[in-house]
Design an enzyme around this catalytic site. Structure first.
Site, mmCIF file in Angstrom:
data_model
loop_
_atom_site.group_PDB
_atom_site.id
_atom_site.type_symbol
_atom_site.label_atom_id
_atom_site.label_comp_id
_atom_site.label_asym_id
_atom_site.label_seq_id
_atom_site.Cartn_x
_atom_site.Cartn_y
_atom_site.Cartn_z
ATOM 1 N N HIS A 1 -2.348 2.492 -5.935
ATOM 2 C CA HIS A 1 -3.557 1.536 -5.832
ATOM 3 C C HIS A 1 -3.553 0.526 -7.013
ATOM 4 O O HIS A 1 -3.682 -0.432 -7.125
ATOM 5 C CB HIS A 1 -5.063 2.452 -5.880
ATOM 6 C CG HIS A 1 -6.195 1.606 -5.951
ATOM 7 N ND1 HIS A 1 -6.179 0.546 -4.719
ATOM 8 C CD2 HIS A 1 -7.137 1.134 -6.690
ATOM 9 C CE1 HIS A 1 -7.160 0.033 -4.980
ATOM 10 N NE2 HIS A 1 -7.840 0.347 -5.932
ATOM 11 N N ARG B 1 -0.364 -1.873 -7.278
ATOM 12 C CA ARG B 1 -0.919 -2.977 -6.009
ATOM 13 C C ARG B 1 -1.925 -3.861 -6.740
ATOM 14 O O ARG B 1 -1.710 -5.125 -6.561
ATOM 15 C CB ARG B 1 -1.352 -2.161 -4.794
ATOM 16 C CG ARG B 1 -1.761 -3.140 -3.814
ATOM 17 C CD ARG B 1 -2.142 -2.297 -2.575
ATOM 18 N NE ARG B 1 -3.229 -3.034 -1.520
ATOM 19 C CZ ARG B 1 -2.868 -4.026 -0.691
ATOM 20 N NH1 ARG B 1 -1.572 -4.182 -0.472
ATOM 21 N NH2 ARG B 1 -3.567 -4.430 -0.023
ATOM 22 N N TYR C 1 -9.992 -7.233 -5.576
ATOM 23 C CA TYR C 1 -8.684 -6.655 -6.188
ATOM 24 C C TYR C 1 -8.352 -7.645 -7.277
ATOM 25 O O TYR C 1 -7.624 -7.135 -8.088
ATOM 26 C CB TYR C 1 -7.711 -6.811 -5.017
ATOM 27 C CG TYR C 1 -7.532 -5.553 -4.403
ATOM 28 C CD1 TYR C 1 -6.450 -4.628 -4.761
ATOM 29 C CD2 TYR C 1 -8.374 -4.917 -3.357
ATOM 30 C CE1 TYR C 1 -6.260 -3.443 -3.953
ATOM 31 C CE2 TYR C 1 -8.072 -3.813 -2.518
ATOM 32 C CZ TYR C 1 -7.223 -3.294 -2.948
ATOM 33 O OH TYR C 1 -6.987 -1.862 -2.073
ATOM 34 N N ARG D 1 0.881 -1.115 -0.048
ATOM 35 C CA ARG D 1 0.033 0.035 0.024
ATOM 36 C C ARG D 1 0.832 1.146 0.039
ATOM 37 O O ARG D 1 1.999 1.103 0.332
ATOM 38 C CB ARG D 1 -0.814 -0.026 1.382
ATOM 39 C CG ARG D 1 -1.773 -1.105 1.469
ATOM 40 C CD ARG D 1 -2.620 -0.937 2.817
ATOM 41 N NE ARG D 1 -3.613 -1.827 2.846
ATOM 42 C CZ ARG D 1 -3.741 -2.901 3.330
ATOM 43 N NH1 ARG D 1 -2.545 -3.130 4.234
ATOM 44 N NH2 ARG D 1 -4.513 -4.029 3.675
ATOM 45 N N HIS E 1 -5.244 -8.529 3.577
ATOM 46 C CA HIS E 1 -6.424 -8.337 3.761
ATOM 47 C C HIS E 1 -7.024 -9.175 4.971
ATOM 48 O O HIS E 1 -6.629 -10.420 4.904
ATOM 49 C CB HIS E 1 -7.306 -8.631 2.395
ATOM 50 C CG HIS E 1 -7.049 -7.485 1.319
ATOM 51 N ND1 HIS E 1 -7.187 -8.164 0.089
ATOM 52 C CD2 HIS E 1 -6.940 -6.409 1.443
ATOM 53 C CE1 HIS E 1 -7.158 -7.038 -0.751
ATOM 54 N NE2 HIS E 1 -6.659 -6.101 0.181
ATOM 55 N N LYS F 1 -2.740 -1.998 7.729
ATOM 56 C CA LYS F 1 -3.804 -1.252 8.315
ATOM 57 C C LYS F 1 -4.039 -1.837 9.936
ATOM 58 O O LYS F 1 -3.936 -3.260 10.162
ATOM 59 C CB LYS F 1 -4.987 -1.480 7.740
ATOM 60 C CG LYS F 1 -4.938 -0.613 6.436
ATOM 61 C CD LYS F 1 -6.564 -0.703 5.654
ATOM 62 C CE LYS F 1 -6.433 0.024 4.494
ATOM 63 N NZ LYS F 1 -7.791 -0.351 3.548
#
Length: 295
Positions: free
Chosen positions: A237, A240, A272, A145, A263, A169
């Site tokens: 983005h 990735r 994705y 990211r 994820h 995240k």
């Protein structure tokens, strides 16, 4: 209102250890909400009711926010109000049970492997070009990211084991493999990095020596894409997503790609890793025993 917000930002930074990039996104959303509230005579968070939350969403939509942005704004507000409940500033969370407009499934465009080769085929000896190529190689090699690339320090890259340690995240750490070409690009960068007089341990620094900001990384990627003659707009983005798509095309291991991307939800990975119909048809024709033409 601002006092409560500042305490919340401190909580996110110190207790939840959110990255500066993520924290900036929270600030942006909550600042927009606060501006809407004050413009309409609401001076305290205790005045916010479910009707007010719906009003915020309606006004934000009128201002041109799309479904995904509305969902982000509602999420930021809901989490802040939940914090106020825990702090006993509110009795209940007025955003509970309110949903943002339903989002359609967004399938980001990917860059095909031929275009990736064109993108990374640059052997310039200019230090800035060496740095930018290392960033692109590493992002594509490990599916990083933007916030993860931005947060990398020197000690996060293990040259011996060909691994990079990233903080994703929710401050979730994961160890990712680094491809040989990306590793070579990083080594090339490390040989010239000291020319930038780095002020800290950031892996990627600006010409002034400070850590490259997320916006600066995005800008450098845009410039690089144009310079390399890419037929599509380049952004983190998209790079990735291209990593995820190419990995799935090569292995078809959705769970492995999920782990690499960091994820928590497999459904996110499925979005994705969208495969175009032609590729699926080619795989089917080659693999299915009843699909092959008779000789």
């Amino acid at each position: 209102m601002q006092n409560a917000l500042q305490k919340y930002y401190d909580f996110l930074r110190i207790e939840r250890r959110l990255s500066p990039y993520t924290l900036t996104n929270y600030r942006r959303q909550l600042s927009a909400v606060t501006e809407l509230l004050t413009q309409n005579g609401i001076r305290s968070w205790q005045q916010v009711t479910p009707s007010v939350v719906r009003f915020i969403l309606a006004e934000s939509r009128k201002a041109g926010l799309h479904e995904k942005s509305l969902a982000l704004r509602l999420s930021a507000l809901r989490q802040f109000l939940a914090y106020l409940v825990v702090q006993e500033e509110l009795k209940v969370n007025p955003a509970t049970g309110i949903s943002a407009p339903k989002q359609g499934k967004y399938l980001p465009k990917n860059i095909d492997q031929e275009q990736i080769g064109k993108l990374l085929d640059n052997r310039s000896n200019e230090p800035i070009d060496i740095r930018d190529r290392a960033m692109l190689e590493l992002m594509y090699s490990s599916g990083l990211r933007l916030s993860e690339l931005h947060g990398l320090d020197l000690n996060h890259v293990n040259l011996q084991s060909r691994e990079v340690r990233v903080l994703g995240k929710g401050s979730k750490e994961r160890i990712l493999p680094v491809g040989h070409q990306a590793l070579d690009a990083v080594l090339d960068w490390l040989q010239v990095r000291l020319r930038f007089n780095p002020k800290d341990n950031a892996l990627f620094v600006s010409s002034q020596g400070g850590r490259l900001t997320p916006r600066a990384i995005q800008k450098r990627m845009e410039i690089w894409g144009v310079k390399q003659g890419l037929s599509t707009h380049l952004n983190p983005h998209k790079l990735r997503h291209s990593f995820a798509t190419h990995m799935l095309e090569a292995s078809a291991d959705l769970r492995a790609v999920q782990e690499l991307l960091g994820h928590s939800n497999l459904a996110t990975t499925q979005i994705y890793t969208h495969l175009d119909f032609k590729h699926l048809t080619d795989v089917y024709d080659q693999a299915h025993p009843r699909a092959k033409r008779k000789g």
